[in-house]
Scaffold this motif. Structure first.
Motif, short mmCIF file in Angstrom:
data_model
loop_
_atom_site.label_atom_id
_atom_site.label_comp_id
_atom_site.label_asym_id
_atom_site.label_seq_id
_atom_site.Cartn_x
_atom_site.Cartn_y
_atom_site.Cartn_z
N TYR A 385 9.24 63.48 66.81
CA TYR A 385 10.14 64.48 66.25
C TYR A 385 9.41 65.24 65.15
O TYR A 385 8.36 64.82 64.66
N CYS A 386 9.96 66.38 64.77
CA CYS A 386 9.32 67.27 63.79
C CYS A 386 9.61 66.74 62.39
O CYS A 386 10.69 66.97 61.84
N ALA A 438 22.23 58.21 63.37
CA ALA A 438 22.72 58.38 62.01
C ALA A 438 21.76 57.78 60.99
O ALA A 438 21.54 58.34 59.92
N ARG A 439 21.19 56.62 61.32
CA ARG A 439 20.28 55.95 60.38
C ARG A 439 19.02 56.77 60.11
O ARG A 439 18.47 56.72 59.02
N HIS A 440 18.53 57.49 61.13
CA HIS A 440 17.25 58.17 60.98
C HIS A 440 17.38 59.67 60.70
O HIS A 440 16.36 60.35 60.61
N CYS A 441 18.58 60.18 60.60
CA CYS A 441 18.74 61.61 60.31
C CYS A 441 18.30 61.90 58.88
O CYS A 441 18.88 61.36 57.92
N PRO A 442 17.26 62.73 58.66
CA PRO A 442 16.73 62.95 57.30
C PRO A 442 17.67 63.77 56.42
O PRO A 442 17.52 63.76 55.20
N THR A 443 18.62 64.48 57.01
CA THR A 443 19.52 65.31 56.21
C THR A 443 20.92 64.72 56.10
O THR A 443 21.80 65.32 55.47
N GLY A 473 15.06 66.82 65.41
CA GLY A 473 14.91 66.04 66.62
C GLY A 473 14.75 64.55 66.42
O GLY A 473 14.49 63.82 67.38
N ALA A 474 14.90 64.05 65.19
CA ALA A 474 14.77 62.61 64.96
C ALA A 474 15.82 61.85 65.76
O ALA A 474 15.53 60.79 66.33
N TYR A 488 20.93 65.47 71.74
CA TYR A 488 19.75 66.33 71.88
C TYR A 488 19.93 67.57 71.02
O TYR A 488 21.03 67.87 70.54
N VAL A 489 18.82 68.29 70.81
CA VAL A 489 18.84 69.46 69.93
C VAL A 489 18.89 70.74 70.76
O VAL A 489 18.08 70.92 71.68
N GLU A 490 19.82 71.59 70.43
CA GLU A 490 19.92 72.92 71.03
C GLU A 490 19.29 73.92 70.05
O GLU A 490 19.60 73.90 68.85
N GLY A 491 18.40 74.77 70.54
CA GLY A 491 17.69 75.70 69.67
C GLY A 491 18.54 76.86 69.20
O GLY A 491 19.60 77.15 69.77
#
Length: 498
Positions: A385-386, A438-443, A473-474, A488-491
């Motif tokens: 992930y970025c 949820a645990r790994h979401c940086p924001t 994308g984490a 998943y991530v939608e751009g």
């Protein structure tokens, strides 16, 4: 002496530009990243006026030294041609040929039209720096990576950590095929006729060739000393010297200085142009107006097939079961890196050189398979992930498609948003607790809530706060669901600050 200086500079530029695409540690970019940013087309797209003026002045003074020293594809052609010359032990194997101006300016016109229209795939196919970048990142980098992994294996056996293993994987089959075909076609042309591609197809060569007609310093032939032996013509890899008529086509001369080193009578020199000197005129046939009415024998494309090599061993869960690889979700809008501002702006500036793909430490960037944006990088999170603290892609981009940003700016830039897929979520499909996203979401944009609002003990599912999500994308990468993630991530077409 002039030839030795040119060769030394060309070898240095070629070596370090190649290493920029091979170095997976990212250490060389802080020292030699400027070599990518002084390439002609990337400088034009980045509106780097200083570099553009420098290259124009350099050409108006010395001629097309950019093509023989700075451009990696030009030096690559010289390397291939030199190898063939050494193999045959035949130094004088070229022959003078008239300029193919219909092809040269026709390709340039199509290139400019594609550039204005935003047809990035066509621009990427013809851009010389980008063409070499794809060759280096798709063909040379895997070999370099395998060599590094072999050294890492041996070092590990010797209890040394001087090398570490890196993953080698096929990022895009279409891009690999394009790179392989480009390598074959340009190599065949250079093997047979030296600078054919450089002086007939390359749009940058055509532009600089036009400017070099007016260069202050140039190769000149002294008619009094020249005996028309023709050695200079047979040594000239640009096929631009007409030894019998003592003329040089300065639009194709790349100032390699080979002719000066070859002449046995001291009739060729590099110096100030003469006042009455005119550009070499080519003989014309009946019914022709000028040079632009000559035809060109085009090279036949060679079809190549490439075998895909699996670079990593299968991952296993506790050594008992094979972990299934993730598949790429179908995104309505592709994701482009932070610093690109918008998908449209990114597509108009990117030359698909693959430098950002090569340096991405998280293996997030890969070439697009979309025909209109073919080979331009886009983001996907199957392998990583970025990370918010990484800004390498913006630091190395020479064309301004990904602008340099700070870590703070990246952490506040929304490039997309997470979308939850109920059918794939582990708590609902397997009846077990998860919460990985949820645990790994940086924001902190994802919260776990009961799936049944009336039952606090019901399996918890994720809820996404799209206003806080930055699209890193984490969650998608670390979701345990296979083969498609449950989130998943939608751009986003246009990036915004959160």
């Amino acid at each position: 002496m002039l030839r030795k200086i040119r060769l030394t500079l060309a070898v240095l530029f070629f070596t370090f530009i190649t290493l920029l695409f091979l170095d997976f540690t990212g250490t060389l970019h802080s020292w030699f990243g400027w070599m990518a940013k002084i390439q002609f087309l990337p400088a034009v797209l980045a509106l780097n006026v200083g570099v553009i003026l420098l290259l124009v002045v350099l050409t108006l003074v010395f001629g097309r030294v950019y093509c023989s020293v700075i451009c990696p594809l030009g030096v690559f052609q010289d390397v291939v041609s030199w190898i063939n010359g050494r193999r045959k032990k035949k130094k004088y194997r070229f022959i003078y040929s008239p300029a193919k101006n219909i092809l040269r300016y026709g390709v340039l016109a199509l290139f400019v039209i594609a550039l204005i229209a935003g047809i990035g795939s066509f621009v990427a196919l013809l851009a010389p720096y980008s063409s070499y970048g794809r060759i280096a990142s798709n063909l040379f980098a895997p070999i370099y990576g395998w060599g590094n992994n072999a050294l890492a294996y041996l070092a590990e056996r010797a209890d040394s950590y001087a090398f570490y293993e890196t993953s080698v994987w096929l990022k895009s089959l279409p891009t690999f095929i394009v790179a392989a075909l480009t390598f074959i076609i340009i190599s065949v042309l250079a093997w047979r006729n030296g600078r054919t591609y450089c002086n007939t197809v390359c749009p940058v060569g055509t532009v600089l060739g036009f400017l070099s007609r007016f260069s202050l310093l140039r190769v000149t032939i002294d008619k009094e000393k020249c005996n028309a032996c023709g050695l200079c013509s047979r040594k000239c890899k640009a096929a631009c010297i007409d030894g019998k008529n003592h003329t040089v086509d300065y639009s194709r001369c790349v100032a390699c200085m080979d002719c000066i080193d070859t002449c046995r009578h001291g009739a060729i020199s590099f110096g100030l142009r003469r006042k009455k000197e005119t550009v070499a005129k080519q003989p014309v046939n009946a019914g022709q107006i000028d040079d632009a009415r000559r035809s060109f024998l085009t090279a036949t494309a060679i079809v190549a097939t490439a075998a895909t090599v699996k670079a990593q061993e299968k991952k296993v869960d506790g050594g008992l079961a094979v972990i299934e690889d993730k598949k790429i979700p179908e995104r309505a809008t592709p994701i482009v890196p932070p610093g690109a501002w918008s998908a449209r702006d990114f597509a108009r500036h990117c030359t698909a050189c693959q430098l950002c793909v090569s340096v991405c430490p998280n293996e997030v960037l890969r070439p697009s398979t979309d025909l209109m944006k073919l080979m331009q990088p886009e983001m996907s999170y199957e392998r990583g992930y970025c990370r918010p603290e990484c800004t390498k892609c913006g630091d190395v981009c020479p064309a301004g498609a990904i602008r340099p940003i700070t870590v703070a700016e990246k952490s506040a830039t929304q490039i997309g948003h997470a979308v939850w897929v109920k059918e794939n979520c582990v708590p609902l499909t397997d009846g077990v607790e998860c919460g990985n996203c949820a645990r790994h979401c940086p924001t902190g944009a994802i919260q776990m809530v009961p799936s049944d609002p009336s039952d606090a003990e019901s399996p918890k599912i994720p809820v996404v706060n799209t206003e806080r999500c930055i699209g890193c994308g984490a969650c998608e990468n670390l979701c345990p669901a296979r083969p498609f993630s449950a989130i998943y991530v939608e751009g986003h077409e246009v990036h915004r600050a959160v």
